[in-house]
Design an enzyme around this catalytic site. Structure first.
Site, mmCIF file in Angstrom:
data_model
loop_
_atom_site.group_PDB
_atom_site.id
_atom_site.type_symbol
_atom_site.label_atom_id
_atom_site.label_comp_id
_atom_site.label_asym_id
_atom_site.label_seq_id
_atom_site.Cartn_x
_atom_site.Cartn_y
_atom_site.Cartn_z
ATOM 1 N N HIS A 111 0.823 -1.223 0.000
ATOM 2 C CA HIS A 111 0.000 0.000 0.000
ATOM 3 C C HIS A 111 0.854 1.268 0.000
ATOM 4 O O HIS A 111 0.358 2.345 -0.311
ATOM 5 C CB HIS A 111 -1.051 -0.018 1.122
ATOM 6 C CG HIS A 111 -0.544 0.355 2.474
ATOM 7 N ND1 HIS A 111 -0.250 -0.575 3.442
ATOM 8 C CD2 HIS A 111 -0.291 1.566 3.035
ATOM 9 C CE1 HIS A 111 0.162 0.051 4.536
ATOM 10 N NE2 HIS A 111 0.140 1.355 4.314
ATOM 11 N N ASP A 156 -0.285 -7.440 1.324
ATOM 12 C CA ASP A 156 0.285 -6.093 1.477
ATOM 13 C C ASP A 156 1.804 -6.184 1.613
ATOM 14 O O ASP A 156 2.368 -5.888 2.666
ATOM 15 C CB ASP A 156 -0.359 -5.407 2.691
ATOM 16 C CG ASP A 156 -0.109 -3.912 2.687
ATOM 17 O OD1 ASP A 156 0.430 -3.400 1.686
ATOM 18 O OD2 ASP A 156 -0.440 -3.257 3.694
ATOM 19 N N SER A 212 4.044 2.363 8.285
ATOM 20 C CA SER A 212 3.765 1.280 7.346
ATOM 21 C C SER A 212 4.993 0.809 6.593
ATOM 22 O O SER A 212 5.853 1.615 6.248
ATOM 23 C CB SER A 212 2.749 1.731 6.307
ATOM 24 O OG SER A 212 1.480 1.532 6.830
ATOM 25 N N GLY A 213 5.018 -0.480 6.339
ATOM 26 C CA GLY A 213 6.123 -1.077 5.604
ATOM 27 C C GLY A 213 7.298 -1.404 6.503
ATOM 28 O O GLY A 213 8.126 -2.247 6.182
HETATM 29 N N1 ARG Z 1 -1.396 2.043 7.217
HETATM 30 C C1 ARG Z 1 -0.545 2.790 8.090
HETATM 31 C C2 ARG Z 1 0.557 3.460 7.274
HETATM 32 O O1 ARG Z 1 0.383 3.597 6.075
HETATM 33 C C3 ARG Z 1 -0.065 1.962 9.227
HETATM 34 C C4 ARG Z 1 -1.138 1.773 10.189
HETATM 35 C C5 ARG Z 1 -0.790 0.955 11.347
HETATM 36 N N2 ARG Z 1 -1.842 1.126 12.273
HETATM 37 C C6 ARG Z 1 -1.880 0.612 13.467
HETATM 38 N N3 ARG Z 1 -2.872 0.902 14.231
HETATM 39 N N4 ARG Z 1 -0.935 -0.178 13.877
HETATM 40 O O2 ARG Z 1 1.498 3.998 7.795
#
Ligand code: ARG
Length: 450
Positions: free
Chosen positions: A237, A284, A380-381
């Site tokens: 993503h 993902d 993320s990642g």
């Molecule tokens: N999708 C988020 C990002 O793009 C990460 C979210 C992680 N969320 C969580 N509650 N641990 O950075």
């Protein structure tokens, strides 16, 4: 005057019978034709369906080409792009036991006849451009499920091969009583990390040397983890819709944003899982290939990938890290932050009050059901890393969550053990066309062939 043709010698009765007969014949014809159409459509449909689903066969990548299952990993390329000869080697269990697949069966490799050239070949098939060493351990010391199908590989030629091609591929017993384990890369160590008291949960230089910051148009967007000198693991993503490598730079060996004199690198290639859809939560996972290999120096180090079949149990304490927001909808952090979080089982995470069955085999949850500590936007990642017998392993890549640090909404990470075969295949495909030599530094080097 209209001409009415009356057939000679026919009575009214005869005529009636004749018409009835004709009508019957007509009906029969209609029924037969319908039957034929139905049968043909069914046959075509089933045939096409079987063809497309490759039932009982091996499908070549995402194409419609199917080949015999036994032709997979048999040493001969059958698929258009050679997909049938990819992913034929894996490392399994906690000791990194080498396994080779041939004709659909995974076999553990015995120690007899093994040599360093085979070791280097196996590492190349695993997508590495390095090989450290092979160890032999007693058959009885490995997980039981790895002890059943055994194979000895004998190869006298001094050239790189795919292991499944070996002319002698035999035995169901290891006469030595030992099996082969493989190390392709020194990974998961923190040579420059001195444990000192850390203020809050700010990270010290060298504490997470595999952590990278992915910059898109010169801004931090996501985290990632170094797995080899050329490859970074991140989330699909993060890169979906942004796969132009020239828009990205990768920052390594830093704890502070923006970057002061840290290594910053260009990206050659971005690959995300073809099944990833922005509306979905599965698959993902993505890889970024660097244009030049990283220099490992203690502040920049790779993390180990886990092995096939390794489980990380509920309650295992692991670490998450990143420059993400320190509160939901907050700003990204200037300093690299980290937190210790326990692994949660999928069963716990799928409870009705938690994620209600949303957690698939592609995901692993970590965090606290009471809330308070979590990853967040911008993380993320990045890694979910667990220390396992003094080495660090990449167990997850930060993927999603509802809000951040909310009660009953822990962090969800892409499960790396589930993504392994995808990761390995991508790395194997783009691995070098090269030979392996033992060089004067007593290391194995892969030199590219022209
Ligand atoms: N999708 C988020 C990002 O793009 C990460 C979210 C992680 N969320 C969580 N509650 N641990 O950075």
């Amino acid at each position: 005057m209209p001409v009415t043709k009356v057939q000679p010698f026919m009575t009214e009765d005869d005529l009636d019978k004749k018409w009835k007969k004709r009508l019957l014949a007509h009906r029969m014809e209609l029924i037969i034709a319908t039957c034929i159409i139905v049968v043909v459509t069914l046959a075509l449909g089933i045939g096409l369906g079987v063809g497309l689903s490759c039932v009982g066969k091996f499908r070549c990548g995402f194409s419609s080409q199917c080949i015999r299952s036994s032709a997979q990993c048999d040493g001969e390329v059958d698929c258009g792009n050679g997909e049938d000869e990819l992913g034929c080697v894996r490392l399994s269990g906690r000791s990194s036991v080498l396994q080779v697949q041939r004709g659909g069966v995974w076999r553990t490799v015995c120690s007899e006849d093994w040599n360093n050239l085979l070791g280097a070949s196996a590492c190349k098939q695993l997508g590495y451009t390095s090989y450290v060493e092979s160890f032999f351990i007693p058959l009885t010391a490995i997980e039981e499920r790895l002890q059943y199908n055994l194979v000895s590989i004998n190869l006298s030629q001094s050239q790189i091969i795919k292991l499944q091609n070996a002319p002698t591929f035999s035995k169901t017993q290891c006469t030595s009583g030992k099996v082969t384990t493989l190390k392709c890369l020194e990974c998961g160590f923190r040579p420059k990390y001195a444990t000192r008291i850390v203020g809050g949960n700010l990270s010290r230089p060298g504490q997470f040397p595999w952590q990278v910051s992915l910059h898109f148009s010169s801004e931090h967007l996501c985290g990632g983890s170094i797995i080899t000198s050329l490859w970074i693991v991140t989330a699909a993503h993060c890169v979906f819709g942004f796969t132009d490598p020239s828009m990205w730079t990768i920052h390594v060996g830093q704890t502070e944003q923006p970057v002061h004199g840290a290594q910053s690198l260009a990206v050659e290639q971005i690959i995300y899982h073809t099944r990833y859809r922005p509306k979905g939560l599965d698959y993902d996972i993505a890889l970024m290939k660097l244009t030049k290999p990283l220099v490992f120096n203690g502040f920049v180090e790779p993390i180990c990938l886990p092995n096939y079949g390794e489980e990380f149990e509920e309650g295992t304490m692991c670490w998450i890290s990143g420059w993400g927001a320190t509160e939901d909808e907050g700003e990204t952090s200037v300093f690299l932050r980290s937190a210790m979080v326990p692994i949660l089982s999928t069963k716990t995470c799928n409870q009705p009050e938690v994620y209600q069955g949303l957690i698939s085999p592609w995901m692993i949850c970590a965090g606290y059901l009471e809330g308070g500590t979590d990853s967040c936007q911008g993380d993320s990642g990045g890694p979910l890393a667990c220390e396992d017998t003094s080495r660090w392993k990449l167990v997850g890549a930060t993927s999603w969550g509802i809000g951040c640090a909310i009660r009953n909404k822990p962090g969800v990470y892409t499960r790396i053990t589930h993504s392994l075969s995808w990761i390995r295949q991508q790395m194997e495909v783009s691995a070098c066309y090269c030979t392996i030599q033992y060089n004067s530094n007593e290391t194995w080097i892969y030199s590219t062939l022209e």
